[in-house]
Design an enzyme around this catalytic site. Structure first.
Site, mmCIF file in Angstrom:
data_model
loop_
_atom_site.group_PDB
_atom_site.id
_atom_site.type_symbol
_atom_site.label_atom_id
_atom_site.label_comp_id
_atom_site.label_asym_id
_atom_site.label_seq_id
_atom_site.Cartn_x
_atom_site.Cartn_y
_atom_site.Cartn_z
ATOM 1 C CB CYS A 150 55.147 23.915 15.011
ATOM 2 S SG CYS A 150 53.615 22.972 14.937
ATOM 3 C CB CYS A 326 -0.255 -41.611 30.736
ATOM 4 S SG CYS A 326 1.279 -42.187 31.474
ATOM 5 C CB CYS A 359 -0.476 -29.566 37.673
ATOM 6 S SG CYS A 359 -0.748 -30.802 36.383
#
Length: 559
Positions: A150, A326, A359
């Site tokens: 083989c 607030c 901001c």
């Protein structure tokens, strides 16, 4: 879609005899619905399609279903069954494409591309190295000739322990079996020869035989792979997506190339789109429906709501929601922050300002971000609540109203009488109600994506002077509103069925009128989507034509 009676033939399209009906101002109509009545409406521009035929195949019948295509290809190419299977798998079981390539490429090239190598000799014999030129003086054969080496494991074995494939390569049975097992573990349905660069497909009978000697379970798994390839690699066959799985596959008869957009009902009751195998979703295209379902399963909207309504603490990063007061916020961890920008601040403040904090230059940007997030959430909520409402109504009308309508029809037919002996109009009205209710629910999923330019890019009208998107949206929403109103009227009519004979006759008259009206409007809504809206998309999409009886019904393949 479930139904009490098979009232429609399940065609994709509608019959030539279907015509518009005359109704009163609210769309209900007081007169009987007459198919021959000419009310002056133009015929809807919906494509008339050939009826589609579907066959449901149980797993134990898959082999018989495969054999039809295998026998045809075996006769066409004069080849064995495993060669025919390899060829069909290569062409995804598309016999139309196979015939086309046969004319253009020829048989030899097609077989080569599919990895089919025809065996020169019918018998399977071991490849034994030819003996060297023997001397005339030698009278006894060499003992070495009784063994063959083989080329994979280099072990010497008898010729009977070798197997030769159609390509001529021969290896020992142990090496072949190991190769087959490894290929199966890798999920291969077609196992190729293990010789270097050999494209040949191994004989399936040899695979089953060699595997069966060592591992019968693996041989059975390989056989199952071959059966499943008829569905997994076939664009004209789909597994029913029912859960739990009913074990059936559904085949579209005479599918030329890619299957058209259509929906089918399996004998188990599951209705699904034949193109994408998702639950039936017309008139929403497959791509939009996939995004709609993914959106419903995901957490995207929760994230948007959090963005629109909360701020994260700059210290512990937990979300905070503000309910009045607030702009100074104090987190549970003790950190003070500004609600407008989310930044950390001190505690000293007035009602309108926070000491040593400003901001204002970020306020407009922050407000726009919050407003956009809130708008997306509310827009999704608008379409989802209407989709869910109609979907829930459809389930109730199928599970609760359906049996009640069937029982009422049976009682009417039992009473007899020349006018009430046929109560099929009740089943027809109920089936139309379910089909239009489902289409109405899914139309909101379509509208959510169709009219959102950010998620679904559109193009200007292709034709000069064509309607702009705003006008097309108005047209669609007008049809949608009319369908919705008439579906509700039909549902109320079937829910409040009277007992008196005279009243039943009046209800039958209105039910037939409402059924014709709602089907006509639903067909027009489909046509508006296909002809007016989908051509505006940058990404091409399509939907199936309106099916008045719901999805086409698949017939069971005889065992």
């Amino acid at each position: 879609m479930d139904s009490d009676d098979d009232l429609y033939d399940g065609d994709c399209g509608y019959d030539d005899e279907d015509e518009a009906m005359e109704g009163d101002d609210d769309g209900a109509g007081d007169g009987f619905y007459d198919d021959d009545d000419d009310c002056g409406h133009e015929e809807d521009p919906v494509r008339r399609e050939r009826p589609l035929e579907f066959t449901a195949i149980k797993k134990e019948s898959l082999s018989m279903a495969q054999q039809q295509d295998l026998s045809m290809v075996m006769g066409m190419f004069n080849i064995k069954q495993h060669h025919a299977r390899a060829l069909l798998i290569h062409y995804r079981w598309d016999t139309y494409r196979l015939n086309d390539h046969l004319e253009r490429k020829g048989q030899d090239r097609m077989l080569m591309e599919a990895g089919v190598v025809l065996q020169q000799q019918e018998s399977n014999s071991a490849v034994v190295p030819p003996p060297a030129a023997a001397s005339k003086k030698r009278t006894k054969p060499s003992r070495k000739k009784t063994k063959v080496t083989c080329e994979v494991c280099f072990e010497d074995s008898s010729p009977g322990a070798f197997w030769t494939m159609d390509c001529g390569h021969s290896f020992c049975n142990d090496c072949w079996t190991g190769h087959f097992s490894a290929a199966l573990d890798g999920g291969s349905k077609q196992i190729r020869c293990m010789a270097f660069r050999c494209p040949a497909i191994c004989d399936e009978d040899a695979v089953r035989r060699l595997l069966g000697r060592r591992d019968p379970a693996a041989a059975e798994r390989f056989h199952d792979f071959l059966l499943r390839s008829y569905v997994d690699d076939n664009s004209a066959v789909k597994w029913c997506p029912s859960v739990p799985h009913c074990g059936r596959a559904v085949r579209l008869a005479a599918a030329d190339g890619e299957p058209p957009a259509c929906e089918v009902e399996c004998p188990c009751g599951a209705c699904f789109c034949f193109r994408c195998a998702a639950p039936a979703h017309s008139p929403c295209p497959c791509a939009m429906w996939a995004r709609w379902e993914a959106k419903g399963r995901g957490e995207g909207e929760n994230v948007k709501w959090m963005l629109a309504n909360t701020k994260s603490c700059p210290k512990c990063f937990k979300p905070i929601i503000k309910d009045g007061g607030c702009n100074l916020i104090t987190c549970k961890c003790g950190q003070h922050l500004c609600w407008l920008c989310g930044g950390a601040t001190g505690f000293s403040h007035t009602w309108t300002s926070i000491a040593n904090h400003s901001c204002n230059r970020f306020e407009a940007e922050e407000k726009k971000k919050v407003d956009d997030a809130r708008r997306h959430v509310r827009r999704y909520e608008h379409y989802y609540t209407r989709f869910e409402s109609h979907d829930a109504s459809c389930r109730a009308e199928r599970e609760q109203l359906g049996p009640a309508v069937a029982a009422r029809a049976a009682r009417l037919e039992a009473l007899g009488g020349c006018l009430l002996k046929d109560a099929s109009w009740l089943g027809s009205a109920h089936q139309s109600l379910l089909a239009c209710r489902q289409a109405l629910a899914r139309s909101y999923a379509f509208a959510y994506y169709m009219f959102d330019g950010e998620e679904t890019p559109t193009r200007p009208p292709l034709e000069p002077g064509g309607l702009p998107m705003v006008r097309r949206q108005d047209l669609f929403e007008d049809y949608q509103e009319q369908v919705e109103a008439n579906v509700e009227r039909l549902s109320k009519l079937l829910t409040e069925l009277p007992e008196e004979e005279e009243e039943v006759l009046r209800v039958r008259q209105h039910a037939v009128n409402h059924t014709g009206t709602v089907e006509k409007l639903c067909r027009q809504m489909y046509s508006c989507i296909q002809d007016e809206l989908l051509p505006m998309l940058v990404e091409p999409m399509s939907i199936m034509s309106y099916q008045p009886g719901g999805p086409s019904k698949a017939t069971e393949l005889p065992a």
